[in-house]
Motif scaffolding. Structure first.
Motif, mmCIF file in Angstrom:
data_model
loop_
_atom_site.group_PDB
_atom_site.id
_atom_site.type_symbol
_atom_site.label_atom_id
_atom_site.label_comp_id
_atom_site.label_asym_id
_atom_site.label_seq_id
_atom_site.Cartn_x
_atom_site.Cartn_y
_atom_site.Cartn_z
ATOM 1 N N ALA A 192 -3.371 4.742 -7.692
ATOM 2 C CA ALA A 192 -4.278 5.154 -6.607
ATOM 3 C C ALA A 192 -5.381 4.123 -6.404
ATOM 4 C CB ALA A 192 -4.881 6.523 -6.924
ATOM 5 N N GLU A 193 -5.937 3.608 -7.491
ATOM 6 C CA GLU A 193 -6.993 2.608 -7.380
ATOM 7 C C GLU A 193 -6.461 1.304 -6.782
ATOM 8 O OE1 GLU A 193 -8.787 2.112 -11.184
ATOM 9 O OE2 GLU A 193 -9.706 4.109 -11.200
ATOM 10 N N LEU A 194 -5.250 0.919 -7.166
ATOM 11 C CA LEU A 194 -4.659 -0.294 -6.603
ATOM 12 C C LEU A 194 -4.421 -0.134 -5.101
ATOM 13 C CD1 LEU A 194 -2.110 -1.227 -9.415
ATOM 14 C CD2 LEU A 194 -4.043 -2.625 -8.667
ATOM 15 N N ALA A 195 -3.962 1.052 -4.684
ATOM 16 C CA ALA A 195 -3.753 1.304 -3.256
ATOM 17 C C ALA A 195 -5.073 1.222 -2.499
ATOM 18 C CB ALA A 195 -3.111 2.677 -3.059
ATOM 19 N N TRP A 196 -6.118 1.816 -3.084
ATOM 20 C CA TRP A 196 -7.449 1.745 -2.460
ATOM 21 C C TRP A 196 -7.934 0.300 -2.373
ATOM 22 C CZ3 TRP A 196 -11.800 0.123 -5.337
ATOM 23 C CH2 TRP A 196 -13.018 0.173 -4.640
ATOM 24 N N PHE A 197 -7.666 -0.480 -3.405
ATOM 25 C CA PHE A 197 -8.113 -1.866 -3.436
ATOM 26 C C PHE A 197 -7.381 -2.690 -2.374
ATOM 27 C CE2 PHE A 197 -8.940 -6.041 -5.381
ATOM 28 C CZ PHE A 197 -10.272 -5.886 -5.719
ATOM 29 N N ILE A 198 -6.089 -2.448 -2.208
ATOM 30 C CA ILE A 198 -5.323 -3.146 -1.166
ATOM 31 C C ILE A 198 -5.866 -2.783 0.210
ATOM 32 C CG2 ILE A 198 -3.077 -3.287 -0.028
ATOM 33 C CD1 ILE A 198 -3.207 -4.913 -2.566
ATOM 34 N N ALA A 199 -6.149 -1.499 0.414
ATOM 35 C CA ALA A 199 -6.693 -1.072 1.706
ATOM 36 C C ALA A 199 -8.054 -1.711 1.961
ATOM 37 C CB ALA A 199 -6.802 0.453 1.739
ATOM 38 N N LEU A 200 -8.868 -1.805 0.929
ATOM 39 C CA LEU A 200 -10.212 -2.362 1.074
ATOM 40 C C LEU A 200 -10.187 -3.847 1.392
ATOM 41 C CD1 LEU A 200 -13.338 -2.002 0.663
ATOM 42 C CD2 LEU A 200 -12.947 -2.679 -1.724
ATOM 43 N N THR A 201 -9.323 -4.586 0.723
ATOM 44 C CA THR A 201 -9.355 -6.044 0.835
ATOM 45 C C THR A 201 -8.367 -6.608 1.860
ATOM 46 O OG1 THR A 201 -7.744 -6.283 -0.970
ATOM 47 C CG2 THR A 201 -10.088 -6.291 -1.554
ATOM 48 N N ARG A 202 -7.297 -5.878 2.165
ATOM 49 C CA ARG A 202 -6.276 -6.423 3.063
ATOM 50 C C ARG A 202 -6.111 -5.638 4.363
ATOM 51 N NH1 ARG A 202 -6.397 -9.155 -1.134
ATOM 52 N NH2 ARG A 202 -4.845 -10.737 -1.694
ATOM 53 N N ALA B 216 -9.915 -2.624 -14.304
ATOM 54 C CA ALA B 216 -9.792 -3.088 -15.690
ATOM 55 C C ALA B 216 -9.925 -1.926 -16.670
ATOM 56 C CB ALA B 216 -10.851 -4.149 -15.979
ATOM 57 N N LEU B 217 -10.890 -1.049 -16.434
ATOM 58 C CA LEU B 217 -11.095 0.094 -17.326
ATOM 59 C C LEU B 217 -9.915 1.055 -17.271
ATOM 60 C CD1 LEU B 217 -14.869 0.778 -16.579
ATOM 61 C CD2 LEU B 217 -13.916 -0.154 -18.696
ATOM 62 N N THR B 218 -9.416 1.312 -16.071
ATOM 63 C CA THR B 218 -8.288 2.236 -15.925
ATOM 64 C C THR B 218 -7.024 1.664 -16.551
ATOM 65 O OG1 THR B 218 -9.242 3.056 -13.857
ATOM 66 C CG2 THR B 218 -6.936 3.574 -14.270
ATOM 67 N N ALA B 219 -6.793 0.351 -16.377
ATOM 68 C CA ALA B 219 -5.616 -0.280 -16.970
ATOM 69 C C ALA B 219 -5.697 -0.300 -18.497
ATOM 70 C CB ALA B 219 -5.468 -1.701 -16.438
ATOM 71 N N ALA B 220 -6.912 -0.391 -19.034
ATOM 72 C CA ALA B 220 -7.081 -0.432 -20.493
ATOM 73 C C ALA B 220 -6.951 0.950 -21.131
ATOM 74 C CB ALA B 220 -8.443 -1.027 -20.840
ATOM 75 N N ALA B 221 -7.194 2.001 -20.363
ATOM 76 C CA ALA B 221 -7.227 3.360 -20.919
ATOM 77 C C ALA B 221 -5.927 3.762 -21.624
ATOM 78 C CB ALA B 221 -7.582 4.362 -19.818
ATOM 79 N N PRO B 222 -4.724 3.555 -21.036
ATOM 80 C CA PRO B 222 -3.499 3.967 -21.745
ATOM 81 C C PRO B 222 -3.311 3.248 -23.082
ATOM 82 C CG PRO B 222 -3.034 3.541 -19.426
ATOM 83 C CD PRO B 222 -4.420 3.041 -19.692
ATOM 84 N N PHE B 223 -3.734 2.001 -23.142
ATOM 85 C CA PHE B 223 -3.589 1.251 -24.394
ATOM 86 C C PHE B 223 -4.585 1.738 -25.428
ATOM 87 C CE2 PHE B 223 -2.008 -1.479 -21.010
ATOM 88 C CZ PHE B 223 -0.756 -1.816 -21.517
ATOM 89 N N ALA B 224 -5.806 2.101 -24.989
ATOM 90 C CA ALA B 224 -6.788 2.643 -25.928
ATOM 91 C C ALA B 224 -6.312 3.971 -26.499
ATOM 92 C CB ALA B 224 -8.129 2.825 -25.216
ATOM 93 N N VAL B 225 -5.752 4.823 -25.648
ATOM 94 C CA VAL B 225 -5.212 6.104 -26.127
ATOM 95 C C VAL B 225 -3.995 5.863 -27.017
ATOM 96 C CG1 VAL B 225 -4.120 8.265 -25.396
ATOM 97 C CG2 VAL B 225 -6.077 7.362 -24.123
ATOM 98 N N PHE C 284 0.836 -1.200 0.000
ATOM 99 C CA PHE C 284 0.000 0.000 0.000
ATOM 100 C C PHE C 284 0.873 1.254 0.000
ATOM 101 C CE2 PHE C 284 -2.022 3.392 2.494
ATOM 102 C CZ PHE C 284 -3.172 3.605 1.756
ATOM 103 N N ALA C 285 1.896 1.275 0.854
ATOM 104 C CA ALA C 285 2.784 2.438 0.920
ATOM 105 C C ALA C 285 3.519 2.634 -0.400
ATOM 106 C CB ALA C 285 3.776 2.253 2.072
ATOM 107 N N ALA C 286 3.948 1.534 -1.034
ATOM 108 C CA ALA C 286 4.652 1.641 -2.312
ATOM 109 C C ALA C 286 3.742 2.205 -3.403
ATOM 110 C CB ALA C 286 5.184 0.273 -2.722
ATOM 111 N N LEU C 287 2.492 1.763 -3.419
ATOM 112 C CA LEU C 287 1.548 2.246 -4.428
ATOM 113 C C LEU C 287 1.216 3.724 -4.214
ATOM 114 C CD1 LEU C 287 -0.790 -0.866 -4.558
ATOM 115 C CD2 LEU C 287 0.586 0.012 -6.453
ATOM 116 N N VAL C 288 1.083 4.135 -2.964
ATOM 117 C CA VAL C 288 0.846 5.557 -2.686
ATOM 118 C C VAL C 288 2.037 6.387 -3.154
ATOM 119 C CG1 VAL C 288 0.562 7.268 -0.845
ATOM 120 C CG2 VAL C 288 -0.749 5.141 -0.789
#
Length: 274
Positions: free
Chosen positions: A60-70, A109-118, A23-27
């Motif tokens: 940021a979303e990954l950090a939030w997800f880690i906080a939510l689930t772990r 999934a949507l956020t990870a796909a966005a850079p490739f779509a652009v 979490f700290a690394a992702l922040v």
């Protein structure tokens, strides 16, 4: 009111050190990406600012997800528990999975796909189109976007644990299984990937199970006949669900109350420590 359902001793020493470090690394990565995006914007490189901002959002979303689930605290009381009518009109006591976590899967999934779509748009510049690069990015984007599509189909769905007089129904993210009460050998509290509830079946149990999709198998059916319920996925306190499953396993005379107001009252009593 915080739940005071007894936290199983087996879960007492579950370490949160590794998820806390992650979490700290992702922040840190998010802050670095945000600063880089601002610098690119100020120096007149809008495309660089856009890409780093998108990756910063992903961190940021990954950090939030880690906080939510772990790292999330135990949920309050018996509030997530509810009575629910099933398809055959029977009433059950239900502990749903986390809606926030379900939404988080789609957002990631949507956020990870966005850079490739652009990137596809950039690769198809009219002066120097890079077809191979665009095709590769399109493949990656489609793979990532397949998760929201599977979710829309219902193959990857919001999970639930339902207790009925006849048995336990477990709908995971990508599988479903049912174990009748007479097929339950024991209920274990297991410290594996966070707190887990294992409902182990007898050797001759009628264990009904089905895998819903081969894409994005976020959870898998156990190899052995049992229900494996991950506490991190639940909307409520896993200790309360463990106490309920264990109680009805040990006291078959009380199973008729499942799906009734009396079942809710018992859950509230367990949650309050009464």
């Amino acid at each position: 009111m915080m739940s005071t359902a007894t936290w199983p001793e087996q879960w007492a020493h579950t370490s949160r050190r590794r998820p806390a470090i992650l979490f700290a690394a992702l922040v840190t990565l998010f802050l670095f990406a945000a600063g880089t995006a601002i610098r690119h914007h100020l120096t007149g490189w809008p495309s660089g600012a856009l890409y780093t901002a998108m990756f910063g959002l992903l961190f940021a979303e990954l950090a939030w997800f880690i906080a939510l689930t772990r790292l999330r605290p135990r949920k309050s009381g018996a509030k997530p528990l509810r009575r629910k009518a099933t398809g055959d009109a029977a009433m059950v006591l239900e502990m749903p999975y986390s809606k926030a976590q379900f939404t988080g899967f789609a957002l990631l999934a949507l956020t990870a796909a966005a850079p490739f779509a652009v990137g596809i748009i950039g690769a198809m510049d009219k002066d120097r189109p890079q077809v191979d690069r665009a095709a590769l990015m399109a493949v990656v984007a489609l793979v990532l976007l397949s998760l929201p599509l599977v979710m829309l189909r219902g193959s990857f769905a919001l999970g639930t644990v339902q207790l009925s007089p006849s048995g336990i129904y477990h709908r995971g993210w990508t599988h479903e299984s049912f174990l009748p009460w007479d097929g339950v050998a024991e209920v274990r509290a297991v410290p594996h990937d966070g707190p887990e509830i294992w409902v182990v079946a007898t050797a001759d149990a009628r264990w009904h199970r089905r895998r819903m999709t081969r894409l994005w198998p976020e959870d898998r059916l156990p190899d052995l006949p049992m229900l494996r319920i991950l506490g991190r996925d639940l909307a409520g306190d896993p200790a309360l669900l463990h106490a309920l499953v264990d109680h009805y396993h040990r006291h078959p005379e009380d199973r008729a109350e499942l799906g009734t107001d009396r079942g809710i009252e018992r859950a509230r009593a367990l949650a309050s420590g009464a």
